[in-house]
Design a protein around this motif. Structure first.
Motif, PDB file in Angstrom:
ATOM      1  N   ALA A  14       7.935  -3.981  -2.399  1.00 28.35           N
ATOM      2  CA  ALA A  14       8.227  -3.197  -1.198  1.00 28.35           C
ATOM      3  C   ALA A  14       9.511  -2.406  -1.369  1.00 28.35           C
ATOM      4  O   ALA A  14       9.611  -1.237  -0.980  1.00 28.35           O
ATOM      5  CB  ALA A  14       8.330  -4.130   0.013  1.00 28.35           C
ATOM      6  N   PHE A  15      10.518  -3.014  -1.985  1.00 27.51           N
ATOM      7  CA  PHE A  15      11.799  -2.337  -2.213  1.00 27.51           C
ATOM      8  C   PHE A  15      11.627  -1.142  -3.156  1.00 27.51           C
ATOM      9  O   PHE A  15      12.144  -0.060  -2.925  1.00 27.51           O
ATOM     10  CB  PHE A  15      12.798  -3.331  -2.782  1.00 27.51           C
ATOM     11  N   LEU A  16      10.858  -1.349  -4.234  1.00 26.94           N
ATOM     12  CA  LEU A  16      10.635  -0.266  -5.187  1.00 26.94           C
ATOM     13  C   LEU A  16       9.882   0.880  -4.548  1.00 26.94           C
ATOM     14  O   LEU A  16      10.138   2.063  -4.828  1.00 26.94           O
ATOM     15  CB  LEU A  16       9.864  -0.801  -6.405  1.00 26.94           C
ATOM     16  N   THR A  17       8.926   0.552  -3.690  1.00 28.59           N
ATOM     17  CA  THR A  17       8.165   1.595  -3.005  1.00 28.59           C
ATOM     18  C   THR A  17       9.078   2.441  -2.134  1.00 28.59           C
ATOM     19  O   THR A  17       8.957   3.666  -2.069  1.00 28.59           O
ATOM     20  CB  THR A  17       7.048   0.966  -2.151  1.00 28.59           C
ATOM     21  N   LEU A  18      10.019   1.805  -1.447  1.00 27.83           N
ATOM     22  CA  LEU A  18      10.951   2.546  -0.606  1.00 27.83           C
ATOM     23  C   LEU A  18      11.838   3.463  -1.429  1.00 27.83           C
ATOM     24  O   LEU A  18      12.256   4.530  -0.975  1.00 27.83           O
ATOM     25  CB  LEU A  18      11.826   1.570   0.197  1.00 27.83           C
ATOM     26  N   LEU A  19      12.118   3.076  -2.664  1.00 27.58           N
ATOM     27  CA  LEU A  19      12.979   3.898  -3.512  1.00 27.58           C
ATOM     28  C   LEU A  19      12.276   5.154  -4.009  1.00 27.58           C
ATOM     29  O   LEU A  19      12.919   6.076  -4.493  1.00 27.58           O
ATOM     30  CB  LEU A  19      13.462   3.076  -4.708  1.00 27.58           C
ATOM     31  N   GLY A  20      10.926   5.184  -3.890  1.00 21.85           N
ATOM     32  CA  GLY A  20      10.225   6.414  -4.234  1.00 21.85           C
ATOM     33  C   GLY A  20       9.377   6.274  -5.465  1.00 21.85           C
ATOM     34  O   GLY A  20       9.446   5.296  -6.206  1.00 21.85           O
ATOM     35  N   PRO A  21       8.514   7.300  -5.725  1.00 21.06           N
ATOM     36  CA  PRO A  21       7.545   7.239  -6.796  1.00 21.06           C
ATOM     37  C   PRO A  21       8.150   7.225  -8.183  1.00 21.06           C
ATOM     38  O   PRO A  21       7.563   6.685  -9.107  1.00 21.06           O
ATOM     39  CB  PRO A  21       6.701   8.512  -6.578  1.00 21.06           C
ATOM     40  N   SER A  22       9.313   7.827  -8.370  1.00 22.20           N
ATOM     41  CA  SER A  22       9.868   7.887  -9.712  1.00 22.20           C
ATOM     42  C   SER A  22      10.203   6.495 -10.249  1.00 22.20           C
ATOM     43  O   SER A  22       9.902   6.164 -11.394  1.00 22.20           O
ATOM     44  CB  SER A  22      11.127   8.762  -9.720  1.00 22.20           C
ATOM     45  N   LEU A  23      10.830   5.639  -9.410  1.00 19.14           N
ATOM     46  CA  LEU A  23      11.166   4.302  -9.866  1.00 19.14           C
ATOM     47  C   LEU A  23       9.928   3.425  -9.932  1.00 19.14           C
ATOM     48  O   LEU A  23       9.787   2.582 -10.811  1.00 19.14           O
ATOM     49  CB  LEU A  23      12.210   3.680  -8.933  1.00 19.14           C
ATOM     50  N   LEU A  24       9.009   3.621  -8.994  1.00 19.75           N
ATOM     51  CA  LEU A  24       7.773   2.849  -9.028  1.00 19.75           C
ATOM     52  C   LEU A  24       7.023   3.131 -10.318  1.00 19.75           C
ATOM     53  O   LEU A  24       6.363   2.265 -10.877  1.00 19.75           O
ATOM     54  CB  LEU A  24       6.904   3.200  -7.815  1.00 19.75           C
ATOM     55  N   PHE A  25       7.117   4.359 -10.831  1.00 22.70           N
ATOM     56  CA  PHE A  25       6.495   4.707 -12.096  1.00 22.70           C
ATOM     57  C   PHE A  25       7.020   3.828 -13.225  1.00 22.70           C
ATOM     58  O   PHE A  25       6.286   3.429 -14.118  1.00 22.70           O
ATOM     59  CB  PHE A  25       6.778   6.181 -12.417  1.00 22.70           C
ATOM     60  N   ALA A  26       8.301   3.513 -13.197  1.00 18.41           N
ATOM     61  CA  ALA A  26       8.889   2.718 -14.273  1.00 18.41           C
ATOM     62  C   ALA A  26       8.247   1.341 -14.355  1.00 18.41           C
ATOM     63  O   ALA A  26       8.245   0.703 -15.393  1.00 18.41           O
ATOM     64  CB  ALA A  26      10.387   2.590 -14.047  1.00 18.41           C
ATOM     65  N   VAL A  27       7.696   0.859 -13.242  1.00 17.11           N
ATOM     66  CA  VAL A  27       7.083  -0.458 -13.224  1.00 17.11           C
ATOM     67  C   VAL A  27       5.583  -0.379 -13.479  1.00 17.11           C
ATOM     68  O   VAL A  27       5.035  -1.150 -14.245  1.00 17.11           O
ATOM     69  CB  VAL A  27       7.374  -1.141 -11.865  1.00 17.11           C
ATOM     70  N   THR A  28       4.892   0.555 -12.810  1.00 22.02           N
ATOM     71  CA  THR A  28       3.436   0.613 -12.861  1.00 22.02           C
ATOM     72  C   THR A  28       2.912   1.633 -13.862  1.00 22.02           C
ATOM     73  O   THR A  28       1.770   1.549 -14.282  1.00 22.02           O
ATOM     74  CB  THR A  28       2.870   0.963 -11.480  1.00 22.02           C
ATOM     75  N   GLY A  29       3.710   2.653 -14.230  1.00 21.57           N
ATOM     76  CA  GLY A  29       3.243   3.711 -15.104  1.00 21.57           C
ATOM     77  C   GLY A  29       2.727   4.915 -14.365  1.00 21.57           C
ATOM     78  O   GLY A  29       2.626   5.994 -14.933  1.00 21.57           O
ATOM     79  N   TYR A  30       2.395   4.782 -13.080  1.00 19.79           N
ATOM     80  CA  TYR A  30       1.837   5.893 -12.310  1.00 19.79           C
ATOM     81  C   TYR A  30       2.404   5.874 -10.899  1.00 19.79           C
ATOM     82  O   TYR A  30       2.853   4.847 -10.405  1.00 19.79           O
ATOM     83  CB  TYR A  30       0.308   5.789 -12.224  1.00 19.79           C
ATOM     84  N   THR A  31       2.351   7.026 -10.240  1.00 22.51           N
ATOM     85  CA  THR A  31       2.659   7.083  -8.821  1.00 22.51           C
ATOM     86  C   THR A  31       1.419   6.637  -8.066  1.00 22.51           C
ATOM     87  O   THR A  31       0.366   7.259  -8.188  1.00 22.51           O
ATOM     88  CB  THR A  31       3.055   8.507  -8.398  1.00 22.51           C
ATOM     89  N   LYS A  32       1.538   5.565  -7.310  1.00 24.21           N
ATOM     90  CA  LYS A  32       0.394   4.989  -6.615  1.00 24.21           C
ATOM     91  C   LYS A  32      -0.226   5.959  -5.626  1.00 24.21           C
ATOM     92  O   LYS A  32      -1.445   6.131  -5.568  1.00 24.21           O
ATOM     93  CB  LYS A  32       0.826   3.708  -5.895  1.00 24.21           C
ATOM     94  N   GLY A  33       0.598   6.621  -4.841  1.00 24.58           N
ATOM     95  CA  GLY A  33       0.105   7.552  -3.833  1.00 24.58           C
ATOM     96  C   GLY A  33       0.146   6.957  -2.446  1.00 24.58           C
ATOM     97  O   GLY A  33       0.101   5.738  -2.262  1.00 24.58           O
ATOM     98  N   ARG A  34       0.228   7.846  -1.443  1.00 21.62           N
ATOM     99  CA  ARG A  34       0.281   7.411  -0.056  1.00 21.62           C
ATOM    100  C   ARG A  34      -0.558   8.356   0.791  1.00 21.62           C
ATOM    101  O   ARG A  34      -0.340   9.576   0.798  1.00 21.62           O
ATOM    102  CB  ARG A  34       1.722   7.418   0.451  1.00 21.62           C
ATOM    103  N   ALA A  35      -1.556   7.805   1.483  1.00 19.74           N
ATOM    104  CA  ALA A  35      -2.399   8.607   2.359  1.00 19.74           C
ATOM    105  C   ALA A  35      -1.623   8.975   3.616  1.00 19.74           C
ATOM    106  O   ALA A  35      -0.994   8.124   4.242  1.00 19.74           O
ATOM    107  CB  ALA A  35      -3.661   7.840   2.716  1.00 19.74           C
ATOM    108  N   VAL A  36      -1.674  10.276   3.971  1.00 17.26           N
ATOM    109  CA  VAL A  36      -0.984  10.754   5.174  1.00 17.26           C
ATOM    110  C   VAL A  36      -1.976  11.557   6.009  1.00 17.26           C
ATOM    111  O   VAL A  36      -3.076  11.869   5.578  1.00 17.26           O
ATOM    112  CB  VAL A  36       0.239  11.631   4.802  1.00 17.26           C
TER     113      VAL A  36
END
Length: 328
Positions: A14-36
């Protein structure tokens, strides 16, 4: 030694998600995406809207705007999706032009950049350009591919097929209203008074199957018909000399009250869109070529009107973009 609990891992994600897609990429390899919501005024990197239920059937057309870093997805002329993207950097610019989907693979690894995973890959050229899930840092960051949020890439994959039209435009205009460019190749078009352009070629056996695209180039004063990326016909065309810019349309599955096919204008670059009924009245073209081209128009057919010459790359092999403003 203390072991991290499940709650701890949930809190980290949850913390990584709040920090934004760039840091989340470092963990998962991809930007997960968010439906709006569809009409959200400002999309952040990784945001997307997806509502295929508003148009359940019909031909799909995909448009990528490089300046806006946005993809639009239309089905049967109705927008069903919009997503942020990340395209090529200055040194690896994403090519502009009209493409068709050549290959689809849910799990794919790049043959150029060894070890680079490309989930839900949809190939646009045989020279390394594709759409796939990847990192979206909020600016162009790829080696030429069109990166998508991971969730959106999976959704897009379900509505496209081999031959789906993909337009990559270097302008800020998204698809506009449905119009009737097909008048140029409709059953009511006839040759007009004035000098008749001489000669045409028609060799459909060069590509018996595949998606069809029609290009009218005022620079060449020629109309071209391509099937599966291979030229199968060309004819001299008169009466279109005043056309300015490049205007791209896709044939829809619907017809109007008079039985003529509806089309959607998907991009217009570098000039004002022509008054198509007026243009149709001025066109001169060999009747037999017109009849042959008319018979190939089906939902999803791409029509391009342009003042640019047709690229030499068009003639080289199947799979290259049909029209490009870039040369190599």
């Amino acid at each position: 030694m203390l072991r991290p609990t499940r709650s701890f891992f949930i809190a980290v994600v949850a913390f990584l998600t709040l920090l934004g897609p760039s840091l989340l990429f470092a963990v998962t390899g991809y930007t997960k995406g968010r439906a709006v919501a569809p009409f959200t005024p400002q999309f952040k990197p990784g945001d997307y809207a997806w509502h295929p239920e508003v148009s359940p059937a019909g031909p799909v057309v995909v448009l990528v705007s490089l300046p806006d870093q946005v993809m639009y997805v239309y089905r049967n002329g109705v927008r069903i999706g919009r997503s942020t993207v990340s395209t090529g950097t200055a040194g690896h610019r994403t090519p502009t032009g009209v493409f068709t989907v050549l290959q689809k693979k849910v799990d794919h690894e790049s043959s150029i950049y060894k070890g680079a995973k490309m989930p839900n890959m949809q190939r646009l050229t045989w020279t390394g350009i594709a759409m796939h899930a990847g990192q979206l840092p909020g600016y162009p960051a790829s080696h030429g591919c069109v990166r998508l949020p991971e969730d959106f890439a999976a959704k897009l994959y379900t509505v496209t097929k081999l031959g789906t039209t993909v337009i990559i435009a270097d302008n800020k205009s998204s698809p506009v209203n449905t119009t009737k460019p097909g008048l140029l190749f409709s059953g009511t078009t006839t040759t007009q008074a004035g000098p008749m352009p001489a000669g045409f070629t028609w060799t459909p056996e060069k590509a018996p199957n595949g998606p069809v695209s029609v290009i009218v180039s005022t620079a060449d004063r020629t109309g071209y018909v391509f099937r599966n990326g291979v030229e199968i016909g060309r004819a001299s065309i008169g009466g279109v000399e005043r056309l300015s810019g490049t205007h791209i349309y896709a044939a829809l599955a619907t017809v109007d009250a008079s039985g003529k096919r509806n089309w959607i204008s998907t991009a217009s670059v570098g000039g004002r869109a022509p008054n198509l009924p007026d243009l149709a009245n001025k066109v001169t073209i060999a009747p037999e070529f017109l009849s042959n081209a008319r018979a190939l128009i089906t939902p999803g057919t791409t029509l391009i009107l342009t003042d640019a010459p047709v690229s030499d790359r068009t003639h080289s092999a199947p799979g290259f973009n049909i029209l490009t403003t870039q040369t190599k």
